[in-house]
Design an enzyme around this catalytic site. Structure first.
Site, PDB file in Angstrom:
ATOM      1  CG  HIS A   1      -0.872   8.845   3.525  1.00 43.14           C
ATOM      2  ND1 HIS A   1      -0.704   7.549   3.726  1.00 43.14           N
ATOM      3  CD2 HIS A   1      -0.622   9.618   4.692  1.00 43.14           C
ATOM      4  CE1 HIS A   1      -0.705   7.403   5.058  1.00 43.14           C
ATOM      5  NE2 HIS A   1      -0.375   8.267   5.737  1.00 43.14           N
TER       6      HIS A   1
ATOM      7  CE1 TYR B   1       0.815   2.747  13.470  1.00 40.10           C
ATOM      8  CE2 TYR B   1      -1.225   3.709  12.892  1.00 40.10           C
ATOM      9  CZ  TYR B   1      -0.163   3.347  12.653  1.00 40.10           C
ATOM     10  OH  TYR B   1       0.329   3.225  11.212  1.00 40.10           O
TER      11      TYR B   1
ATOM     12  CG  ASN C   1      -4.800   3.433   8.674  1.00 38.57           C
ATOM     13  OD1 ASN C   1      -4.982   2.567   8.054  1.00 38.57           O
ATOM     14  ND2 ASN C   1      -4.565   4.815   8.122  1.00 38.57           N
TER      15      ASN C   1
ATOM     16  CD  GLU D   1      -3.964   7.668  10.074  1.00 42.22           C
ATOM     17  OE1 GLU D   1      -3.894   8.564  10.380  1.00 42.22           O
ATOM     18  OE2 GLU D   1      -3.789   6.346  10.459  1.00 42.22           O
TER      19      GLU D   1
ATOM     20  CD  GLU E   1      -1.154   3.975   8.335  1.00 43.05           C
ATOM     21  OE1 GLU E   1      -0.874   4.479   9.484  1.00 43.05           O
ATOM     22  OE2 GLU E   1      -1.235   4.646   7.126  1.00 43.05           O
TER      23      GLU E   1
ATOM     24  NE  ARG F   1      -3.022   2.631   2.709  1.00 40.85           N
ATOM     25  CZ  ARG F   1      -2.851   3.151   3.863  1.00 40.85           C
ATOM     26  NH1 ARG F   1      -2.400   2.998   4.866  1.00 40.85           N
ATOM     27  NH2 ARG F   1      -3.502   4.428   3.827  1.00 40.85           N
TER      28      ARG F   1
HETATM   29  C1  PNW Z   1      -0.726   7.543  10.625  1.00 42.53           C
HETATM   30  N1  PNW Z   1      -2.269  10.759  16.032  1.00 42.53           N
HETATM   31  O1  PNW Z   1      -0.655   8.782  11.320  1.00 42.53           O
HETATM   32  C2  PNW Z   1      -0.328   7.839   9.231  1.00 42.53           C
HETATM   33  O2  PNW Z   1      -1.206   7.172   8.704  1.00 42.53           O
HETATM   34  C3  PNW Z   1       1.068   7.284   9.176  1.00 42.53           C
HETATM   35  O3  PNW Z   1       1.334   8.337   8.149  1.00 42.53           O
HETATM   36  C4  PNW Z   1       1.802   7.571  10.168  1.00 42.53           C
HETATM   37  O4  PNW Z   1       3.185   7.489   9.844  1.00 42.53           O
HETATM   38  C5  PNW Z   1       1.446   6.477  11.138  1.00 42.53           C
HETATM   39  O5  PNW Z   1       0.089   6.410  11.352  1.00 42.53           O
HETATM   40  C6  PNW Z   1       2.321   6.641  12.382  1.00 42.53           C
HETATM   41  O6  PNW Z   1       2.242   8.029  13.046  1.00 42.53           O
HETATM   42  C7  PNW Z   1      -1.068   9.130  12.706  1.00 42.53           C
HETATM   43  O7  PNW Z   1      -1.559  11.497  16.726  1.00 42.53           O
HETATM   44  C8  PNW Z   1      -0.364  10.182  13.340  1.00 42.53           C
HETATM   45  O8  PNW Z   1      -3.436  10.195  16.788  1.00 42.53           O
HETATM   46  C9  PNW Z   1      -1.026  10.829  14.403  1.00 42.53           C
HETATM   47  C10 PNW Z   1      -2.103  10.239  15.024  1.00 42.53           C
HETATM   48  C11 PNW Z   1      -2.735   9.032  14.417  1.00 42.53           C
HETATM   49  C12 PNW Z   1      -2.123   8.805  13.151  1.00 42.53           C
END
Ligand code: PNW
Length: 469
Positions: free
Chosen positions: A119, A296, A294, A165, A368, A75
């Site tokens: 993006h 995390y 996505n 996002e 992601e 991707r």
């Molecule tokens: C995502 N937050 O970004 C993005 O899709 C990527 O480009 C990035 O590198 C990756 O996650 C890791 O950060 C985010 O602060 C950045 O909540 C910040 C946040 C969430 C997603």
């Protein structure tokens, strides 16, 4: 052995601004992120992505590394201002050529391209001359750009993601001002989100009317969502967790799957929340062939008395988050990544199950998921055990969600290689390949070598306690 379905998509992801470099080469114009990073004080050490991983010149080598892993899908995103330098009108043939070459190289190695159209790197001219995502006209500009991509690449590309996002664009770009275009407001995020949804809808309409019947691909959107676990059994905290999820993921997914913003947002945001016209909703409702997620991390959510000051240790006080009145906290027992994001694999399972239930079990892809660490390279080896365990445990959580009935069809590790982590510059390493920013040499980390085995075996022996997932 946790065995995944035969057609499970094993992928990894990047984005144009974070890896390409070649910022002004071959006719590419600046995006809002180029302008942002060239503004002093905006990024870690004022770092820019002018060179980044130099993927623009090294894409062949990078695709070879993907092939070495046995990666099934890759991707990546397209830099709009490489294709249309002004965001409108003239097409830059060199931009088309670059992505044609990349796509062909991937297909040569049997790697399926998944393209993200946006993006975050909006052509700068659309910001300075048109007010960017605040302007309702942007939906048409985006759909035109999307059409150019379908037209030029759609014969070979069958998986499209309109936006990455939109929450980040709205909140971090227009609420808190830490991301481009650096605006701080309590109302603009809602206006911007509205135009992002309309733009997504128009791009999907373009695909469905003019390209999908012949090209037979799929199109969707990737939203970010973290899990919110109630901090106690109290009803108010359970409601706070749900409310937090609705303000986060429901904001974008409810209009697409259910046809409107969550009721709690209408109640609490009031006049600042735009209303959809019937025409908008016809465009937006049902506009995703799959649910891109996505994911995390996870936090506990507690209810906050609206009369009290919001003491939100994660996002700072007040601002755009005041509409929610939710306090977010981490368990001190949780292990953290270098982003200070907690490692909580069971949160991934619970979120997948929440999505499946709320939105009628749509086909779902984790577009992601990944882990930032302070990686060191020693004698050509990067011993990133925590990342391997992170991916292993999140995949195990995915496996459990599938067993429980979720229609999860694929997983993309963020990221294929270390790259430019936005405002945090090169200080955070998310890659399964190590990038030496002096020489730009790439080295597979141990997590990549482990992932290769997982892909080969379509699964793995889970080495951690089941209570984690
Ligand atoms: C995502 N937050 O970004 C993005 O899709 C990527 O480009 C990035 O590198 C990756 O996650 C890791 O950060 C985010 O602060 C950045 O909540 C910040 C946040 C969430 C997603």
């Amino acid at each position: 052995m946790l065995q995944f379905p035969i057609d499970f998509v094993w992928g990894s992801a990047t984005s144009s601004h974070q890896i390409e470099g070649g910022a002004t080469e071959d006719g590419r114009a600046w995006s809002i992120w180029d302008a942002h990073t060239h503004t002093p004080g905006r990024t870690n050490n004022n770092e820019t992505a002018d060179v980044a991983c130099d993927h623009y010149h090294r894409y062949r080598e990078d695709v070879q590394l993907m092939a070495n892993l046995g990666l099934k899908a890759y991707r990546f995103s397209i830099s709009w201002s490489r294709i249309q330098p002004d965001g409108q009108g003239a097409i830059n043939p060199k931009g088309i050529e670059f992505y044609n070459n990349l796509i062909d190289e991937l297909l040569k190695h049997n790697i399926t391209p998944w393209i993200t159209l946006y993006h975050w790197d909006l052509p700068l001219a659309l910001q300075t001359e048109k007010d960017g995502w605040l302007n309702p006209e942007i939906a048409d500009s985006f759909a035109q750009y999307a059409g150019i991509c379908f037209e030029n690449f759609g014969d070979r590309v069958k998986h499209w993601i309109t936006l990455n996002e939109p929450w980040v664009v709205a909140i971090l770009g227009h609420g808190e001002g830490v991301f481009a275009p650096g605006r701080i407001s309590k109302s603009e995020p809602y206006l911007v989100a509205h135009q992002l949804l309309r733009a997504h809808g128009k791009a999907v309409q373009c695909y469905r009317e003019h390209y999908q019947p012949e090209q037979q691909g799929q199109i969707g959107i990737s939203n970010n969502g973290d899990w919110r676990e109630p901090s106690s059994e109290k009803q108010a905290d359970k409601d706070a967790a749900t409310r937090s999820l609705e303000f986060f993921l429901g904001w974008f997914a409810d209009p697409i799957y259910l046809g409107d913003y969550p009721q709690v947002m209408k109640d609490r945001v009031g006049e600042r929340l735009p209303k959809f016209t019937e025409e908008d909703i016809n465009l937006i409702k049902g506009s995703s062939d799959f649910f891109g997620l996505n994911h995390y991390t996870t936090l506990y959510a507690s209810d906050v008395d609206p009369n009290a000051d919001v003491q939100n240790e994660v996002y700072g006080n007040g601002g755009i988050f005041e509409d929610q009145y939710v306090q977010l906290t981490a368990d001190p027992e949780w292990k953290m990544t270098t982003m200070n994001w907690a490692i909580v694999p069971w949160g991934c399972r619970k979120l997948i199950e929440w999505i499946s239930e709320r939105y009628g079990n749509p086909p779902l892809y984790i577009t992601e998921n990944g882990c930032s660490l302070d990686d060191q390279i020693e004698n050509g080896e990067v011993n990133d055990t925590v990342r391997k365990e992170f991916i292993e445990s999140y995949l195990a959580a995915c496996h459990k969600a599938i067993k429980n009935g979720a229609n999860l069809k694929g997983y993309f590790v963020w990221s294929f290689m270390d790259n430019f982590e936005w405002a945090l510059g090169y200080s955070k390493r998310f890659g399964i390949h190590f990038v030496d920013y002096g020489t730009l040499e790439r080295t597979p980390k141990n997590s990549a070598l482990w992932y290769k085995q997982v892909i080969q075996n379509r699964g793995f022996e889970f080495s951690q306690p089941d209570s984690k997932i």
